[in-house]
Design an enzyme around this catalytic site. Sequence first.
Site, PDB file in Angstrom:
ATOM      1  N   TYR A 153       0.828  -1.214   0.000  1.00 32.68           N
ATOM      2  CA  TYR A 153       0.000   0.000   0.000  1.00 32.68           C
ATOM      3  C   TYR A 153       0.863   1.265   0.000  1.00 32.68           C
ATOM      4  O   TYR A 153       0.358   2.356  -0.271  1.00 32.68           O
ATOM      5  CB  TYR A 153      -0.924   0.045   1.218  1.00 32.68           C
ATOM      6  CG  TYR A 153      -1.949  -1.049   1.332  1.00 32.68           C
ATOM      7  CD1 TYR A 153      -2.166  -1.971   0.308  1.00 32.68           C
ATOM      8  CD2 TYR A 153      -2.725  -1.163   2.489  1.00 32.68           C
ATOM      9  CE1 TYR A 153      -3.112  -2.978   0.439  1.00 32.68           C
ATOM     10  CE2 TYR A 153      -3.670  -2.164   2.626  1.00 32.68           C
ATOM     11  CZ  TYR A 153      -3.855  -3.069   1.603  1.00 32.68           C
ATOM     12  OH  TYR A 153      -4.790  -4.070   1.741  1.00 32.68           O
ATOM     13  N   HIS A 162       0.365 -11.618   2.214  1.00 33.68           N
ATOM     14  CA  HIS A 162      -0.659 -10.846   1.487  1.00 33.68           C
ATOM     15  C   HIS A 162      -1.274 -11.655   0.345  1.00 33.68           C
ATOM     16  O   HIS A 162      -2.495 -11.702   0.187  1.00 33.68           O
ATOM     17  CB  HIS A 162      -0.029  -9.559   0.938  1.00 33.68           C
ATOM     18  CG  HIS A 162      -1.033  -8.498   0.611  1.00 33.68           C
ATOM     19  ND1 HIS A 162      -0.713  -7.170   0.552  1.00 33.68           N
ATOM     20  CD2 HIS A 162      -2.355  -8.560   0.327  1.00 33.68           C
ATOM     21  CE1 HIS A 162      -1.794  -6.467   0.251  1.00 33.68           C
ATOM     22  NE2 HIS A 162      -2.805  -7.288   0.101  1.00 33.68           N
TER      23      HIS A 162
END
Length: 267
Positions: free
Chosen positions: A39, A97
Site C-alpha cells: 500500500y 498478502h
Amino acid sequence: MTIPAFGLGTFRLQDDVVIHSVKTALELGYRAIDTAQIYENEAAVGQAIAESGIARDQLFITTKIWIENLSAEKLIPSLQQSLSKLRSDYVDLTLIHWPSSGAAVSVKESMQALMTAKEMGLTRQIGISNFPIALMKEAIEAVGIENIATNQIELHPFLQNREVVEFAKQQGIHITSYMTLAYGEALKDGTIQDIAQKHQATPAQVVLSWAMQSGYAVIPSSTKRENLASNIEAARVELDAEDMAQIAALDRQQRLVSPEGLAPDWD
C-alpha cells in the site's frame, strides 16, 4: 489473542489522505488498523498513530508481507522495515498478502519465516490472505492451525466464498472480510436498501452488520468523517434471520479482485 471484529482499512489511501483517515478514525473510537507493505502507506499510518497520542497497547495493527518479500531471507528484514515505518516494536498481526506467484516461494518457507518473526516478538499473531483451501492446508501443515489467526479474503454479499469459509470454520480459522461493501456496489442493491430502511440504518451498516453477525471481521475504509462515524455504528444494527437469509441469497460468485499473475486457483 483474538482478531477485532471491526477495524479500519487503508487500501488505496496514501500520504495526507491516509493520515487524515487514520487520525479521524482513531478520534471516533477505531482501534484496529489494517495496512500492507504494497500500500506504500505504512510510514503515513505510523505518523498518524504517533500524532494521535493513543497508547500502542490500545491499538491492533495489521500489516501484510508483499510477494517480493516471502522468502526466508527477505521476510523478517522486510517486516523490520515495516515496523520502522509504523514506529512500533511489533505489529499485532502479520499476514502473507498473496501466495507466491507460481509457488516461487513455498507456503511452508513463508509461514515458517513468519513463525520465526512471531518467536522474535516482531508480530503477536500471524496469518494468511487470499489463500484458497489447497494453500490453507499447506499453511496448516507448515505451522499448525493454532498459529493461523485469520485468512483475509474478498467477501461481500455478491461473493460469499462459502467453500473457503466452511473449511476455515471446520479448522477453527477466523475469516476477515475485505471489500465487504463490494466497491460500494452492495450499497446500491435494492434488497440491502430495503433492509436498511426497515432498521433505519444505512446500507453500509447493514452489509457490515451482516458480515459481523456471520462471524467475520471487517475492515472498511473511508476518507469521510461521516462515513467513518456511521460505519463504526454497524455493530449496533441487529439483523434478523429473514434479513440474513435475504442477503445470503444475493451471492452470485462476483469476484472483484483477481490480479492476473497473482491470483491463486480460487475455489
